[in-house]
Write a protein that holds these residues in place. Sequence first.
Motif, PDB file in Angstrom:
ATOM      1  N   HIS A  11     -73.594  72.589  13.355  1.00 41.90           N
ATOM      2  CA  HIS A  11     -74.397  72.860  14.540  1.00 41.90           C
ATOM      3  C   HIS A  11     -73.619  72.420  15.768  1.00 41.90           C
ATOM      4  CE1 HIS A  11     -77.932  73.704  12.068  1.00 41.90           C
ATOM      5  NE2 HIS A  11     -77.565  72.659  11.339  1.00 41.90           N
ATOM      6  N   SER A  12     -73.966  72.966  16.907  1.00 42.91           N
ATOM      7  CA  SER A  12     -73.258  72.645  18.150  1.00 42.91           C
ATOM      8  C   SER A  12     -73.545  71.210  18.594  1.00 42.91           C
ATOM      9  CB  SER A  12     -73.690  73.610  19.264  1.00 42.91           C
ATOM     10  OG  SER A  12     -75.042  73.347  19.628  1.00 42.91           O
ATOM     11  N   VAL A  13     -72.647  70.680  19.424  1.00 43.69           N
ATOM     12  CA  VAL A  13     -72.826  69.334  19.966  1.00 43.69           C
ATOM     13  C   VAL A  13     -74.139  69.247  20.740  1.00 43.69           C
ATOM     14  CG1 VAL A  13     -71.904  67.637  21.612  1.00 43.69           C
ATOM     15  CG2 VAL A  13     -70.355  68.804  20.021  1.00 43.69           C
ATOM     16  N   ASP A  14     -74.489  70.298  21.491  1.00 44.86           N
ATOM     17  CA  ASP A  14     -75.749  70.294  22.245  1.00 44.86           C
ATOM     18  C   ASP A  14     -76.950  70.106  21.324  1.00 44.86           C
ATOM     19  OD1 ASP A  14     -74.473  70.637  24.659  1.00 44.86           O
ATOM     20  OD2 ASP A  14     -74.928  72.769  24.827  1.00 44.86           O
ATOM     21  N   ARG A  15     -76.953  70.810  20.203  1.00 46.39           N
ATOM     22  CA  ARG A  15     -78.079  70.704  19.265  1.00 46.39           C
ATOM     23  C   ARG A  15     -78.122  69.332  18.606  1.00 46.39           C
ATOM     24  NH1 ARG A  15     -79.518  74.985  15.207  1.00 46.39           N
ATOM     25  NH2 ARG A  15     -81.468  73.871  15.388  1.00 46.39           N
ATOM     26  N   VAL A  16     -76.953  68.801  18.248  1.00 53.94           N
ATOM     27  CA  VAL A  16     -76.901  67.486  17.619  1.00 53.94           C
ATOM     28  C   VAL A  16     -77.348  66.417  18.613  1.00 53.94           C
ATOM     29  CG1 VAL A  16     -75.382  65.757  16.565  1.00 53.94           C
ATOM     30  CG2 VAL A  16     -75.136  68.188  15.949  1.00 53.94           C
ATOM     31  N   THR A  17     -76.888  66.514  19.844  1.00 58.15           N
ATOM     32  CA  THR A  17     -77.302  65.560  20.879  1.00 58.15           C
ATOM     33  C   THR A  17     -78.812  65.607  21.063  1.00 58.15           C
ATOM     34  OG1 THR A  17     -75.185  65.781  22.033  1.00 58.15           O
ATOM     35  CG2 THR A  17     -77.020  64.870  23.295  1.00 58.15           C
ATOM     36  N   ALA A  18     -79.371  66.805  21.116  1.00 60.49           N
ATOM     37  CA  ALA A  18     -80.823  66.958  21.295  1.00 60.49           C
ATOM     38  C   ALA A  18     -81.587  66.265  20.169  1.00 60.49           C
ATOM     39  CB  ALA A  18     -81.193  68.435  21.382  1.00 60.49           C
ATOM     40  N   VAL A  19     -81.084  66.335  18.947  1.00 64.11           N
ATOM     41  CA  VAL A  19     -81.741  65.664  17.825  1.00 64.11           C
ATOM     42  C   VAL A  19     -81.640  64.151  17.992  1.00 64.11           C
ATOM     43  CG1 VAL A  19     -81.613  65.228  15.341  1.00 64.11           C
ATOM     44  CG2 VAL A  19     -81.491  67.555  16.204  1.00 64.11           C
ATOM     45  N   PHE A  20     -80.448  63.661  18.367  1.00 61.93           N
ATOM     46  CA  PHE A  20     -80.236  62.223  18.494  1.00 61.93           C
ATOM     47  C   PHE A  20     -81.083  61.581  19.582  1.00 61.93           C
ATOM     48  CE2 PHE A  20     -75.710  61.933  16.501  1.00 61.93           C
ATOM     49  CZ  PHE A  20     -76.236  62.287  15.270  1.00 61.93           C
ATOM     50  N   VAL A  21     -81.615  62.378  20.503  1.00 69.30           N
ATOM     51  CA  VAL A  21     -82.476  61.837  21.564  1.00 69.30           C
ATOM     52  C   VAL A  21     -83.912  62.360  21.435  1.00 69.30           C
ATOM     53  CG1 VAL A  21     -80.566  61.428  23.138  1.00 69.30           C
ATOM     54  CG2 VAL A  21     -81.790  63.594  23.277  1.00 69.30           C
ATOM     55  N   ASN A  22     -84.271  62.783  20.233  1.00 74.38           N
ATOM     56  CA  ASN A  22     -85.612  63.279  19.954  1.00 74.38           C
ATOM     57  C   ASN A  22     -86.435  62.131  19.357  1.00 74.38           C
ATOM     58  OD1 ASN A  22     -87.722  64.311  18.075  1.00 74.38           O
ATOM     59  ND2 ASN A  22     -87.040  66.306  18.839  1.00 74.38           N
ATOM     60  N   GLU A  23     -87.493  61.745  20.028  1.00 75.76           N
ATOM     61  CA  GLU A  23     -88.298  60.605  19.586  1.00 75.76           C
ATOM     62  C   GLU A  23     -88.888  60.811  18.190  1.00 75.76           C
ATOM     63  OE1 GLU A  23     -91.897  57.697  21.142  1.00 75.76           O
ATOM     64  OE2 GLU A  23     -91.045  59.180  22.517  1.00 75.76           O
ATOM     65  N   ASP A  24     -89.317  62.032  17.878  1.00 76.26           N
ATOM     66  CA  ASP A  24     -89.864  62.299  16.542  1.00 76.26           C
ATOM     67  C   ASP A  24     -88.798  62.103  15.460  1.00 76.26           C
ATOM     68  OD1 ASP A  24     -92.408  62.858  17.514  1.00 76.26           O
ATOM     69  OD2 ASP A  24     -91.978  65.007  17.716  1.00 76.26           O
ATOM     70  N   PHE A  25     -87.562  62.532  15.739  1.00 73.35           N
ATOM     71  CA  PHE A  25     -86.466  62.336  14.795  1.00 73.35           C
ATOM     72  C   PHE A  25     -86.173  60.851  14.612  1.00 73.35           C
ATOM     73  CE2 PHE A  25     -81.874  61.685  14.126  1.00 73.35           C
ATOM     74  CZ  PHE A  25     -81.763  62.226  12.854  1.00 73.35           C
ATOM     75  N   LEU A  26     -86.145  60.099  15.702  1.00 72.82           N
ATOM     76  CA  LEU A  26     -85.888  58.660  15.619  1.00 72.82           C
ATOM     77  C   LEU A  26     -86.994  57.943  14.848  1.00 72.82           C
ATOM     78  CD1 LEU A  26     -84.505  58.123  19.210  1.00 72.82           C
ATOM     79  CD2 LEU A  26     -83.200  58.149  17.082  1.00 72.82           C
ATOM     80  N   ARG A  27     -88.233  58.371  15.027  1.00 70.78           N
ATOM     81  CA  ARG A  27     -89.349  57.809  14.258  1.00 70.78           C
ATOM     82  C   ARG A  27     -89.146  58.120  12.768  1.00 70.78           C
ATOM     83  NH1 ARG A  27     -92.894  59.450  17.195  1.00 70.78           N
ATOM     84  NH2 ARG A  27     -93.304  57.508  18.293  1.00 70.78           N
ATOM     85  N   HIS A  28     -88.761  59.358  12.486  1.00 73.22           N
ATOM     86  CA  HIS A  28     -88.512  59.774  11.093  1.00 73.22           C
ATOM     87  C   HIS A  28     -87.435  58.912  10.443  1.00 73.22           C
ATOM     88  CE1 HIS A  28     -87.458  62.271   7.647  1.00 73.22           C
ATOM     89  NE2 HIS A  28     -86.230  62.321   8.109  1.00 73.22           N
ATOM     90  N   THR A  29     -86.308  58.709  11.113  1.00 74.24           N
ATOM     91  CA  THR A  29     -85.224  57.921  10.517  1.00 74.24           C
ATOM     92  C   THR A  29     -85.612  56.454  10.376  1.00 74.24           C
ATOM     93  OG1 THR A  29     -84.094  57.668  12.655  1.00 74.24           O
ATOM     94  CG2 THR A  29     -83.376  59.485  11.229  1.00 74.24           C
ATOM     95  N   SER A  30     -86.414  55.954  11.295  1.00 73.36           N
ATOM     96  CA  SER A  30     -86.887  54.563  11.187  1.00 73.36           C
ATOM     97  C   SER A  30     -87.784  54.402   9.970  1.00 73.36           C
ATOM     98  CB  SER A  30     -87.657  54.155  12.446  1.00 73.36           C
ATOM     99  OG  SER A  30     -86.823  54.207  13.585  1.00 73.36           O
ATOM    100  N   GLU A  31     -88.706  55.331   9.788  1.00 76.07           N
ATOM    101  CA  GLU A  31     -89.647  55.270   8.669  1.00 76.07           C
ATOM    102  C   GLU A  31     -88.953  55.516   7.335  1.00 76.07           C
ATOM    103  OE1 GLU A  31     -92.673  58.022   9.925  1.00 76.07           O
ATOM    104  OE2 GLU A  31     -93.507  56.580  11.364  1.00 76.07           O
ATOM    105  N   LEU A  32     -87.874  56.284   7.355  1.00 77.63           N
ATOM    106  CA  LEU A  32     -87.114  56.575   6.151  1.00 77.63           C
ATOM    107  C   LEU A  32     -86.595  55.304   5.486  1.00 77.63           C
ATOM    108  CD1 LEU A  32     -86.000  59.057   4.541  1.00 77.63           C
ATOM    109  CD2 LEU A  32     -83.908  58.785   5.875  1.00 77.63           C
ATOM    110  N   VAL A  33     -86.262  54.297   6.291  1.00 74.18           N
ATOM    111  CA  VAL A  33     -85.750  53.029   5.746  1.00 74.18           C
ATOM    112  C   VAL A  33     -86.848  51.963   5.651  1.00 74.18           C
ATOM    113  CG1 VAL A  33     -83.383  53.475   6.492  1.00 74.18           C
ATOM    114  CG2 VAL A  33     -84.929  52.206   8.007  1.00 74.18           C
ATOM    115  N   GLY A  34     -88.103  52.386   5.826  1.00 83.68           N
ATOM    116  CA  GLY A  34     -89.214  51.459   5.701  1.00 83.68           C
ATOM    117  C   GLY A  34     -89.544  50.713   6.975  1.00 83.68           C
ATOM    118  N   GLY A  35     -88.999  51.155   8.084  1.00 86.03           N
ATOM    119  CA  GLY A  35     -89.237  50.498   9.361  1.00 86.03           C
ATOM    120  C   GLY A  35     -90.188  51.273  10.240  1.00 86.03           C
ATOM    121  N   THR A  36     -90.291  50.832  11.487  1.00 87.44           N
ATOM    122  CA  THR A  36     -91.118  51.522  12.475  1.00 87.44           C
ATOM    123  C   THR A  36     -90.354  51.650  13.782  1.00 87.44           C
ATOM    124  OG1 THR A  36     -92.117  49.440  13.175  1.00 87.44           O
ATOM    125  CG2 THR A  36     -93.314  50.702  11.524  1.00 87.44           C
ATOM    126  N   LEU A  37     -90.610  52.724  14.490  1.00 86.38           N
ATOM    127  CA  LEU A  37     -90.070  52.915  15.825  1.00 86.38           C
ATOM    128  C   LEU A  37     -91.049  52.284  16.798  1.00 86.38           C
ATOM    129  CD1 LEU A  37     -87.904  54.232  17.675  1.00 86.38           C
ATOM    130  CD2 LEU A  37     -89.410  56.239  17.766  1.00 86.38           C
TER     131      LEU A  37
END
Length: 165
Positions: A11-37
């Motif tokens: 995927h393009s850098v623009d799309r990857v950057t957009a994911v890395f600054v997406n709050e829902d994605f960050l919540r997902h990755t936090s919960e994936l390891v048993g944590g919370t955002l």
Amino acid sequence: MALSASTNLPHSVDRVTAVFVNEDFLRHTSELVGGTLESFAVDGDTAGAFNTTTVRTIPTTRMPDLARKFVGESLKVTQLEAWDAPAADGSRLSNITLKVSGAPLDVTAVQRLVSDGGSTRIELEGTVTSSVPFLGGKIAEAAEPMVGKALNIQSTQAQAWLESH
């Protein structure tokens, strides 16, 4: 201890950057390891240079007993990212600092999103250190795999996120 990881995403850098600054994605990755955002904030326009602050609570259940004695059952981790504006080819660089509340750890890393045709190569390099006399090296050594895995989860999960959203 040194951190180093590399991942390629189709995927393009623009799309990857957009994911890395997406709050829902960050919540997902936090919960994936048993944590919370706990919170997430972007300061500036993501089309140029900007900063992010991400605060997570993560469990310490996978840490060695030596490290858990110092930090307890969970950690509050504040991740600060200072993103440069895109380069002429669209590549991006972010300087990452992790502050771990109640733990004597210092984590710094540089993440590069390198434009490679229509794909993005994510390169992450950094260090984990501890200021505790005599035990600092052992604490950093114990924490390094966990920190490296936590930082790398974002890269590896981005592919699945992009395909499903």
